[in-house]
Design a protein around this motif. Structure first.
Motif, short mmCIF file in Angstrom:
data_model
loop_
_atom_site.label_atom_id
_atom_site.label_comp_id
_atom_site.label_asym_id
_atom_site.label_seq_id
_atom_site.Cartn_x
_atom_site.Cartn_y
_atom_site.Cartn_z
N MET A 35 0.87 -1.16 0.03
CA MET A 35 -0.07 0.23 0.01
C MET A 35 1.10 1.29 0.04
N VAL A 36 1.88 1.12 0.59
CA VAL A 36 2.65 2.37 0.90
C VAL A 36 3.43 2.66 -0.58
N LEU A 37 4.04 1.69 -1.16
CA LEU A 37 4.47 1.96 -2.37
C LEU A 37 3.60 2.27 -3.38
N THR A 38 2.37 1.82 -3.54
CA THR A 38 1.13 2.32 -4.33
C THR A 38 0.97 3.59 -4.11
N SER A 39 0.69 4.06 -2.89
CA SER A 39 0.45 5.24 -2.57
C SER A 39 1.63 6.55 -2.75
N MET A 40 2.85 5.93 -2.89
CA MET A 40 4.10 6.87 -3.14
C MET A 40 3.98 6.89 -4.87
N ASN A 41 3.48 5.79 -5.47
CA ASN A 41 3.79 5.80 -7.00
C ASN A 41 2.58 6.73 -7.34
N ASP A 42 1.21 6.59 -6.81
CA ASP A 42 0.24 7.40 -7.23
C ASP A 42 0.15 8.85 -6.79
N VAL A 43 0.87 9.23 -5.85
CA VAL A 43 1.02 10.81 -5.44
C VAL A 43 2.04 11.31 -6.56
N GLY A 44 2.85 10.61 -7.27
CA GLY A 44 3.76 10.87 -8.38
C GLY A 44 3.57 12.11 -8.88
N GLU A 45 3.69 12.35 -10.34
CA GLU A 45 3.55 13.29 -11.01
C GLU A 45 2.43 14.31 -10.90
N TYR A 46 1.37 13.69 -10.74
CA TYR A 46 0.15 14.61 -10.90
C TYR A 46 0.01 15.54 -9.80
N PHE A 47 0.46 15.18 -8.50
CA PHE A 47 0.54 16.03 -7.21
C PHE A 47 1.60 16.41 -6.82
N ASP A 48 2.59 16.59 -7.87
CA ASP A 48 3.62 17.54 -7.90
C ASP A 48 3.62 18.83 -8.35
N SER A 49 3.83 19.83 -7.68
CA SER A 49 3.60 21.26 -8.19
C SER A 49 4.09 21.62 -9.45
N ASP A 50 5.09 20.82 -10.25
CA ASP A 50 5.61 21.13 -11.71
C ASP A 50 4.24 20.93 -12.38
N ARG A 51 3.65 19.96 -12.11
CA ARG A 51 2.33 19.83 -12.94
C ARG A 51 1.32 20.75 -12.77
N MET A 52 1.09 21.26 -11.58
CA MET A 52 0.25 22.51 -11.24
C MET A 52 0.72 23.63 -11.96
N ALA A 53 2.06 23.80 -11.80
CA ALA A 53 2.48 25.20 -12.31
C ALA A 53 2.29 25.21 -13.85
N ALA A 54 2.71 24.05 -14.57
CA ALA A 54 2.37 24.25 -16.07
C ALA A 54 0.79 24.17 -16.42
N GLU A 55 0.00 23.48 -15.48
CA GLU A 55 -1.38 23.73 -15.74
C GLU A 55 -1.93 25.10 -15.57
N TYR A 56 -1.38 25.77 -14.81
CA TYR A 56 -1.90 27.20 -14.61
C TYR A 56 -1.38 28.05 -16.01
#
Length: 550
Positions: A524-545
């Motif tokens: 579960m921990v590994l799945t959680s770490m993988n799932d938080v991944g790129e989408y919940f990194d602010s690089d994605r957010m800043a690009a999306e803005y």
């Protein structure tokens, strides 16, 4: 805060060569920024979010600058009284890493001309977008004017409005002083709304304002969407000299109560909520008002490069669950040194450690686990499945109700050697708690938390989220696979249902999985770490803005 003057050139040029994808110039206004532990210009989640945004803007070479306030006393320093109740202290902060721009100008506030002085944070200091910070604590101002920039979110309504004027109108005026004309003015919350009226004074046409203005709303909470008497705002100078009749005409607000968020939605060309669910809530909340702009959503995220432990991240990339588990115990031991230092308790890295840490606000329900005293006692004394619980967070210093909850939790901890309440919840302690928790507890009333990003950085550091179904969690969590979800309450007594469901979840799923099914836990921990991944990194957010808002 007058300091030694350094060389600073005007007209200002962005020091980073922008990536062609992000070449449009943006000025990002926010009342708070959490950029580094050394710079106390934030209180909580809004600041953490803005800080991550500025770090990603730097990493992506975006043509963006940040504009904030230089708070003389920060938010407050959290400590304890002699009886161990919470103490809010206010100490002058000194920042020798800021550059004095020598830029000073006056704006009309509270019926007088107030001097505003600008300081600069170069990108290389903390790896952020270039930042400008405004203060009224400068020569030529009387005591009342100086005090405008003393306390983040001052308790006095007039002073807080004056702070908005400095940030908004003062920030827009600073850009003119810099001879720097951004294509986009991004208002991160409605605090900086006076920038819109400054722009109207400058261009005299609403379409010219709308062309430049975008707005992010961060909360469905009533208290977070400020309203004031329009005459009160006018007397303070909130409308940057725009006559009241014109203010009413361009905002469409006809009555005496002026909604800051509604005005921002009517003067911007586009707005966004900060999670998929919050976007839906915001559209429902404001949808009955005419002439508002489109409200989309851009889910908040946090800067992985700043928050994620590098050894955990390397182990994640190699899918090495044993290395993750080993590193996690090391990080728990590090956190427990702070627990011992603050509370005199020696926690055990082999025991499941649950953390509730965030701003103390009523809807977040910090003390939910203690509402049923008998069941809480049973949980804390469970010898088969032992648990350690840590609370941390800063109540607003004038919120007596929240401070009482903090104090009650602390005094309750006297009865439990496996319970600790920590003080000083800023970036450094937040990082320790994310690193050292096994479970990150999140208990807001559903639909009241717009995003709530602390669980993202916990997940980046091998902590499993245990949460009500709200904010960003709705886009991330799959109960039993990468998180533990509290079932959504139905009917009237939401608090009682949520509490009972949470206890059931801890007793029947979280604790047995940790102790009886360690392989399932590690997966579960590994799945959680993988799932938080790129989408919940602010690089994605800043690009999306740039893609969706700018």
């Amino acid at each position: 805060m007058d300091q030694v003057k350094n060389t600073f050139k005007v007209p200002y040029e962005h020091p980073l060569k922008p990536n062609p994808t992000y070449k449009k110039s943006v000025a990002y206004f926010s009342m708070e920024f959490a950029l580094d532990q050394a710079l106390k210009t934030y209180s909580g989640g809004l600041g953490f979010l803005a800080g991550s945004h500025m770090k990603s803007a730097f990493a992506l070479n975006q043509n963006l600058i940040g504009i904030g306030m230089l708070w003389k006393y920060g938010y407050y320093d959290q400590g304890r009284q002699r009886d161990n109740s919470m103490k809010a202290s206010f100490r002058e902060k000194m920042y020798f890493f800021l550059t004095d721009t020598s830029i000073r100008f006056q704006i009309h506030i509270m019926g007088k001309d107030v001097w505003v002085h600008a300081y600069y944070l170069a990108p290389e200091v903390f790896n952020t977008a270039p930042m400008f910070f405004l203060t009224t604590d400068t020569e030529g101002n009387d005591a009342e004017a100086r005090a405008i920039s003393y306390h983040l979110y001052d308790a006095d309504a007039a002073v807080k409005v004056a702070q908005c004027i400095v940030l908004g109108a003062g920030g827009a005026r600073l850009l003119d002083e810099l001879k720097y004309e951004p294509k986009v003015y991004h208002l991160n919350e409605a605090h900086s709304l006076p920038a819109a009226f400054y722009l109207y004074q400058k261009y005299q046409k609403v379409p010219e304002v709308k062309k430049r203005l975008v707005f992010t709303t961060h909360t469905p909470e009533e208290a977070g969407n400020e309203k004031h008497d329009i005459q009160f705002l006018d007397r303070l100078g909130f409308f940057a000299g725009v006559p009241l009749d014109t203010v009413r005409k361009i905002t469409g607000i006809k009555d005496s109560i002026f909604s800051h968020s509604l005005a921002a939605l009517r003067l911007s060309r586009k707005a966004n909520g900060v999670s998929k669910l919050h976007g839906e809530v915001a559209r429902q909340m404001w949808g009955s008002y005419d002439k508002i702009c489109e409200i989309t959503h851009i889910t908040n995220s946090q800067n992985k490069n700043y928050w994620a432990d590098k050894y955990l991240e390397m182990a994640r990339q190699e899918s090495d669950v044993e290395a993750i588990a080993t590193r996690k115990k090391e990080l728990k031991a590090t956190l427990f040194k702070t627990v011992a230092d603050q509370t005199g308790r020696l926690f055990d890295p082999n025991v499941l450690t649950l953390v509730w840490a965030r701003r103390f606000a009523a809807y977040k329900r910090a003390d939910m686990l203690t509402w049923d005293a008998e069941r809480f006692l049973r949980l804390m004394r469970n010898e088969k499945y032992p648990i350690q619980i840590i609370w941390a967070g800063k109540p607003y210093p004038k919120d007596e109700g929240a401070i009482q909850i903090f104090n009650r939790l602390h005094y309750l901890s006297y009865l439990h050697p496996n319970m600790a309440v920590l003080t000083g919840y800023e970036l450094a302690l937040s990082k320790l708690l994310k690193d050292g928790s096994d479970v990150w507890l999140n208990t807001p009333i559903v639909t009241r938390e717009a995003s709530g990003t602390s669980g993202m950085t916990a997940a980046m550091n091998a902590s499993l989220n245990c949460s009500t179904y709200d904010g960003w969690i709705c886009e991330f969590a799959r109960s039993g696979e990468n998180a533990f979800l509290v079932p959504v309450a139905e009917g009237a007594d939401v608090n009682k249902q949520d509490m009972d469901h949470l206890f059931d979840l801890l007793e029947n799923e979280v604790l047995p999985t940790y102790y009886d099914k360690p392989d399932v836990w590690k997966k579960m921990v590994l799945t959680s770490m993988n799932d938080v991944g790129e989408y919940f990194d602010s690089d994605r957010m800043a690009a999306e803005y740039y893609q969706k808002l700018y």
